[in-house]
Design an enzyme around this catalytic site. Structure first.
Site, PDB file in Angstrom:
ATOM      1  N   GLU A 195      -4.479   1.346  -2.236  1.00  0.00           N
ATOM      2  CA  GLU A 195      -5.175   0.890  -1.034  1.00  0.00           C
ATOM      3  C   GLU A 195      -5.690  -0.525  -1.273  1.00  0.00           C
ATOM      4  O   GLU A 195      -6.259  -0.820  -2.331  1.00  0.00           O
ATOM      5  CB  GLU A 195      -6.340   1.823  -0.693  1.00  0.00           C
ATOM      6  CG  GLU A 195      -7.136   1.421   0.525  1.00  0.00           C
ATOM      7  CD  GLU A 195      -6.388   1.666   1.838  1.00  0.00           C
ATOM      8  OE1 GLU A 195      -6.701   0.979   2.831  1.00  0.00           O
ATOM      9  OE2 GLU A 195      -5.512   2.564   1.860  1.00  0.00           O
TER      10      GLU A 195
ATOM     11  N   GLU B 167       0.854  -1.191   0.000  1.00  0.00           N
ATOM     12  CA  GLU B 167       0.000   0.000   0.000  1.00  0.00           C
ATOM     13  C   GLU B 167       0.890   1.241   0.000  1.00  0.00           C
ATOM     14  O   GLU B 167       1.998   1.233   0.532  1.00  0.00           O
ATOM     15  CB  GLU B 167      -0.911   0.019   1.226  1.00  0.00           C
ATOM     16  CG  GLU B 167      -2.024  -1.006   1.191  1.00  0.00           C
ATOM     17  CD  GLU B 167      -2.980  -0.855   2.364  1.00  0.00           C
ATOM     18  OE1 GLU B 167      -4.188  -1.032   2.154  1.00  0.00           O
ATOM     19  OE2 GLU B 167      -2.502  -0.555   3.485  1.00  0.00           O
TER      20      GLU B 167
END
Length: 903
Positions: free
Chosen positions: A213, A208
């Site tokens: 995400e 990430e």
């Protein structure tokens, strides 16, 4: 704005905004025993009411104590903490004070103001919010923007949009071209986004980051999960640098898990994502107003050679302006209802700033109230340089330092003496009421309601506003012996006064205004009855402790009483207020019942038309008139149309007034403007106006006539009575409109008129020049040229091009010809030449309309920053200077007198 559920009540004799939030459990111990849901519901009601009052001028939250404690208890730490978080400050008492009174618990809320938010002048959100609903990425986190961050973010986006508009390029604050990571082949997330197949349990080769995400699919209620997940992440990516939201990846191990195919319907999933994104509120500062750009990729996830399920990736592009997850959590009071703000309204209010005046206008106007120091609902106030500042007006009209210092000052002195002579016992009654107060000012009015643009109440003898040390302001309403209903009138007036002092006048201190009704008894002036001042016990901090607070309040009062909508509003595209001069205010303050007919003579640029509009509004309130009962009559159609747009009266031209076959049965009051240019050729307009307003002999209507003989544009009979018969008469001698160079030119023309007056200018009228004042200090220009027609047309187009490049707009320009036939002769040539030019800041040249070109006579009573006068000539030589004066006085900043040469 949307209506909300809390009830807003205004209870006589309470004269403030009071929001009743119902029963609330109070006391730390009691609140700790509540279930979490109930505690949060009660807290939400209190915070919502507090936010609405902070954004609406302040007020009072009333709650009934739900617990049965016999003794007063504290509010509760969770409630106090929630209010501190609302204002983002540890200084709780700067905005809130509370006081238990019996079973009721009151929270007193001061108005929000930008300057009380932060010492950092660059961080001044205009309104208070529980949540901005704006998100951004910071590392691998999604962060909610608080008011400070949201304000800075929106201001940056606004500046970037303006830069792009003016320079057609990338804004200086634009994030470096790291955005290309979204589509670069070197970006591993992009490479995954291009794939059609992944293996279950496969570990993605990147972690990430700010633009990536990982989220897993929910095992329960997939549609609800997606709808709740997407808004924050889409907002955060779009408001930062864009990015990828992977749904179906474990965020710790980076393993591809996907969603089992039997648990997801792909079409439904895409529809939910698209539908959720389409509903995200957007606030634009740019003209293109695009939607959020995103792409959805469904990647097959295999276990061995069998299809197990799907991985969903949403690629989000950086957004030009602002993307919200939902409408912000912010409220305001509107029409006595609590309303939640939409993202658009919230964004507009959040970064509302003073208009950007171009340099020349900034030199001409002085700020009297800036939004950077005012409450959320106030508007910017300017006055022309050279006129009285609000502090000067306050000292002249409402001086806060009485002499001697241990006495009250009664003002206006002339009105006080009139009232004492009219009402026996009033002086003793007032003196007795004022005994507890040693220093301050008592401001009398025949009707404070009318002063506040409310309707007058019959039977009220007068009102008096007390502003004294160690006391909150008190409005006294004095009734006749038999009158009733005074408390409701006084309360309503006080409520409006308090709201206007904050939301119009810009007062930022703690404020309540009390209402008290007195009855003047004829048989015994010592037997007066006083109504209750207030049933709510306000904290001591709501009383004035010194002259500094009093002066600040009185300056806010000056804005409330003397402000009017500026013509700058139309030019700047937002509401801007100007202030009347003291001379204009004295005229406006006249008792209409004692001045039913009045002739008002005003020099060019002294504000006659502004006063005509203000008096029209006053007539409506004093006599409880419908707009159809008031008639405004002028000579030209453009001025008529300007008044019609205000919807305060019926407006017609003099010709329509005389020739019209319809009857004026409804008309009771008439205002005549620019009467010097009226003619008697079609009928006796003055006789007709007088007959209409005097139909009720016992109670005639209002007939006010505004004129200036210096601007007479004809030699015909005007229909006006002789100057000696124009009685009563008032004069406006302070010229407030024109820049210095134009004002000097006007004085030269007036001197020529004085030396060679036309036959229809009364000689005694020249005496008014001895009282003339010209407000100095504003730069401008006056240009006089002789050109042939081709040169003139080219010159006008070039000058307009230069002025528009310097920040003026087409609405600032008027091109005036001597006659309507000359308008038709020159109009097409001028507009055609102007449309040939390239105006980089103007996309649509069609805004150069025919309305820009008009005749001097039709433009009488109007004004522009820039005026071109083309070949000024008149049929009658005797009125040439009058005609030239009328033309030149229309210009505020730049005047061009262009005469046609024979070459």
């Amino acid at each position: 704005m949307k209506k909300n559920h809390c009830s807003l009540v205004l209870e006589p004799p309470c004269s403030d905004l009071v929001i009743d939030v119902g029963e609330v459990t109070l006391g730390e111990r009691n609140r700790n025993e509540l279930q979490k849901t109930q505690r949060e519901q009660e807290k939400a009601r209190v915070v919502q009411a507090a936010c609405a009052l902070l954004n609406s001028g302040g007020g009072v939250i009333r709650m009934e104590m739900k617990n049965k404690d016999e003794h007063p208890v504290e509010m509760g730490q969770d409630l106090e903490l929630a209010l501190r978080e609302l204002i983002q400050s540890s200084d709780f008492q700067a905005f809130f004070e509370y006081n238990p009174q019996g079973r009721n618990f009151y929270i007193f809320v001061k108005s929000w103001s930008s300057d009380s938010f932060s010492e950092d002048t660059s961080v001044k959100p205009r309104i208070c919010s529980l949540s901005s609903s704006l998100y951004c990425r910071s590392g691998t986190c999604v962060l909610a923007m608080d008011s400070r961050k949201a304000f800075g973010f929106l201001m940056t986006k606004k500046k970037d949009a303006k830069y792009r508009l003016n320079n057609e390029g990338s804004p200086p604050s634009k994030i470096p071209q790291i955005d290309h990571q979204n589509t670069s082949e070197s970006n591993p997330a992009y490479r995954i986004f291009q794939m059609n197949r992944l293996t279950y349990g496969e570990i993605l080769p990147f972690p990430e980051s700010q633009c990536i995400e990982f989220k897993q699919f929910s095992t329960k209620n997939m549609p609800k999960y997606i709808k709740n997940l997407i808004p924050q992440y889409i907002s955060a990516f779009a408001n930062t640098r864009g990015g990828y939201l992977f749904i179906g990846v474990d965020d710790e191990s980076k393993k591809v898990l996907g969603c089992a195919k039997e648990n997801v319907d792909l079409k439904s999933l895409k529809d939910i994502i698209a539908g959720t994104i389409s509903k995200l509120p957007l606030v634009h500062f740019c003209s293109s107003q695009p939607m959020v750009e995103y792409s959805i990729k469904i990647i097959d996830v295999f276990k061995g050679e069998e299809l197990y399920g799907y991985l969903c990736v949403i690629k989000v592009e950086p957004f030009c302006c602002a993307v919200f997850s939902e409408d912000p959590k912010s409220w305001i009071v509107n029409n006595k209802k609590i309303c939640s703000l939409t993202a658009k309204k919230w964004g507009d209010m959040m970064i509302d700033t003073d208009p950007e005046l171009i340099s020349e206008l900034a030199e001409a106007f002085e700020s009297q109230l800036s939004l950077s120091h005012g409450p959320p609902l106030c508007r910017p106030v300017y006055s022309k340089k050279g006129l009285e500042h609000k502090a000067d007006l306050q000292q002249r009209l409402f001086p806060a330092h009485p002499v001697p210092s241990d006495h009250l000052r009664y003002t206006p002195e002339s009105l006080w003496q009139e009232l004492v002579s009219e009402h026996e016992g009033l002086e003793e009654l007032i003196h007795r009421q004022m005994r507890p107060f040693s220093q301050g000012i008592l401001i009398f009015s025949r009707s404070w309601a009318v002063d506040l643009n409310l309707q007058e109440k019959e039977g009220v003898l007068c009102d008096a506003l007390l502003i004294a040390q160690n006391s909150p302001p008190i409005l006294y309403t004095i009734l006749g012996e038999q009158e009733t209903g005074g408390q409701d009138y006084c309360t309503s007036t006080v409520f409006t006064l308090k709201q206007k002092l904050v939301n119009l006048g810009g007062y930022t201190g703690k404020l309540c205004v009390m209402a008290k009704v007195l009855r003047l008894r004829a048989e015994s002036n010592t037997d007066s009855l006083g109504g209750e001042v207030s049933l709510i016990d306000y904290p001591r901090s709501y009383s004035f402790l010194g002259t500094q607070q009093a002066e600040a309040l009185l300056q806010a009062l000056v804005i409330v009483l003397l402000s009017f909508r500026s013509l700058l509003s139309d030019q700047l595209g937002c509401e801007v207020l100007n202030l009347l001069t003291a001379q204009q205010y004295e005229l406006f303050s006249k008792n209409l019942r004692k001045n039913r007919e009045l002739f008002v003579h005003g020099l060019p640029g002294s504000g006659k038309t502004i006063m005509a509009m203000k008096i029209t509004e006053k007539i409506r309130n004093v006599f409880h008139c419908d707009p159809r009962e008031i008639l405004y009559v002028c000579e030209n159609q453009p001025l008529r149309d300007t008044i019609r747009k205000m919807k305060i009266c019926k407006a017609v031209t003099r010709k329509t007034f005389i020739k019209s076959i319809f009857k004026f049965k409804l008309i009771q009051h008439i205002i005549i403007d620019e009467a010097q240019n009226f003619r008697k050729e079609n009928g006796d307009w003055y006789k007709k106006a007088k007959a209409i307003t005097q139909r009720k002999k016992a109670c005639p209507g209002i007939l006010w006539i505004f004129l200036d003989y210096f601007q007479t544009s004809h030699l015909s009979q005007s229909g006006l009575p002789l100057l000696s018969e124009q009685y009563p008469r008032e004069e406006l001698t302070k010229v407030v409109r024109n820049a210095d160079e134009i004002a000097n030119y006007l004085q030269e023309i007036i001197q020529k008129i004085r030396e060679h007056p036309p036959p229809n200018l009364p000689p005694e009228y020249l005496v008014m020049l001895h009282e003339a004042e010209w407000a100095p200090g504003v730069t401008g220009s006056k240009t006089i040229k002789n050109l042939n027609l081709e040169q003139m047309v080219t010159y006008i187009a070039n000058e307009c091009h230069r002025l528009l490049r310097n920040g003026y707009s087409p609405k600032d320009i008027a091109i005036l010809c001597s006659t309507e036939s000359e308008v038709n002769k020159y109009k097409d040539k001028i507009l055609k030449e102007m449309k040939k030019r390239k105006f980089s800041q103007i996309n649509d040249v069609s805004i150069f309309t025919e309305d820009m070109v008009d005749s001097v006579r039709r433009f009488s009573g109007l004004e522009r920053n820039i005026v071109f006068g083309i070949n000024p000539t008149t049929a009658e030589t005797a009125i040439y200077n009058n005609f030239l004066l009328c033309l030149a006085s229309r210009a505020n900043k730049h005047l061009y007198i262009l005469s046609l040469s024979n070459s």
